[in-house]
Design a protein around this motif. Sequence first.
Motif, short mmCIF file in Angstrom:
data_model
loop_
_atom_site.label_atom_id
_atom_site.label_comp_id
_atom_site.label_asym_id
_atom_site.label_seq_id
_atom_site.Cartn_x
_atom_site.Cartn_y
_atom_site.Cartn_z
N TRP A 218 35.16 -43.62 107.58
CA TRP A 218 36.12 -43.38 106.50
C TRP A 218 35.55 -43.80 105.15
N ALA A 219 34.72 -44.83 105.13
CA ALA A 219 34.16 -45.32 103.87
C ALA A 219 33.27 -44.25 103.23
N LYS A 220 32.49 -43.56 104.06
CA LYS A 220 31.63 -42.50 103.54
C LYS A 220 32.46 -41.34 102.99
N LEU A 221 33.53 -40.99 103.72
CA LEU A 221 34.39 -39.90 103.26
C LEU A 221 35.08 -40.26 101.94
N LYS A 222 35.53 -41.51 101.82
CA LYS A 222 36.19 -41.95 100.58
C LYS A 222 35.22 -41.91 99.41
N PRO B 255 39.19 -29.83 110.18
CA PRO B 255 39.30 -31.24 110.57
C PRO B 255 39.14 -32.19 109.38
N THR B 256 38.27 -31.85 108.46
CA THR B 256 38.06 -32.71 107.30
C THR B 256 39.27 -32.68 106.38
N ARG B 257 39.86 -31.50 106.18
CA ARG B 257 41.07 -31.40 105.36
C ARG B 257 42.20 -32.21 106.00
N ALA B 258 42.28 -32.17 107.33
CA ALA B 258 43.31 -32.93 108.03
C ALA B 258 43.09 -34.43 107.86
N ARG B 259 41.84 -34.87 107.93
CA ARG B 259 41.54 -36.29 107.73
C ARG B 259 41.89 -36.73 106.31
N LEU B 260 41.59 -35.89 105.33
CA LEU B 260 41.92 -36.23 103.94
C LEU B 260 43.43 -36.33 103.76
N CYS B 261 44.17 -35.45 104.41
CA CYS B 261 45.62 -35.47 104.32
C CYS B 261 46.18 -36.75 104.95
N ILE B 262 45.67 -37.12 106.10
CA ILE B 262 46.11 -38.34 106.77
C ILE B 262 45.78 -39.55 105.91
N ALA B 263 44.59 -39.57 105.34
CA ALA B 263 44.18 -40.71 104.53
C ALA B 263 45.01 -40.82 103.26
N ALA B 264 45.48 -39.69 102.72
CA ALA B 264 46.30 -39.72 101.51
C ALA B 264 47.74 -40.11 101.82
N LYS C 269 43.22 -40.92 97.09
CA LYS C 269 43.90 -40.12 96.07
C LYS C 269 43.89 -38.68 96.53
N ARG C 270 44.91 -37.97 96.15
CA ARG C 270 44.96 -36.55 96.51
C ARG C 270 43.94 -35.79 95.69
N SER C 271 43.30 -34.83 96.32
CA SER C 271 42.29 -34.06 95.61
C SER C 271 42.92 -33.24 94.51
N SER C 272 44.15 -32.77 94.72
CA SER C 272 44.81 -32.00 93.68
C SER C 272 45.12 -32.87 92.48
N SER C 273 45.41 -34.17 92.69
CA SER C 273 45.72 -35.03 91.56
C SER C 273 44.47 -35.28 90.73
N LEU C 274 43.31 -35.35 91.38
CA LEU C 274 42.08 -35.51 90.63
C LEU C 274 41.81 -34.29 89.78
#
Length: 125
Positions: free
Chosen positions: A17-21, A51-60, A74-79
């Motif tokens: 998760w640290a790498k993805l963040k 799967p990556t989009r799902a992980r980002l959604c769960i993490a947000a 943070k949400r990618s749309s907010s960035l």
Amino acid sequence: MGKAAKKEAPKRVPFDWAKLKKMAENGASIAEMASKTDRNYDPNSEDPCKPTRARLCIAANKGVRIDGRLICFKRSSSLQAKKATESKASLKKVTKATAKKSKPKTIPKPSVVPKPEAPKTQPEA
């Protein structure tokens, strides 16, 4: 008793998760994050980034534990929205400054005041 239990390597490898963040904060695309973090990434599949989009959604939404701390991404749309609002704000500053200079001065129209009617006289009987 029974046979001695064999020690097997764990089948489940924890997700990094640290790498993805770090990649999400640096503005990497979802396809780039998927190719570098997803173990089962197949670029020829129908939707390789799901799967990556799902992980980002769960993490947000729920958050994930990184180094023992619960962290919400943070949400990618907010960035993207933040970048868009910054650019829109700079455009508004420019247009407001030029709009003030280009407006012609208006002269107020004289107000029309109706004349009071003369009082009616009553005929004497």
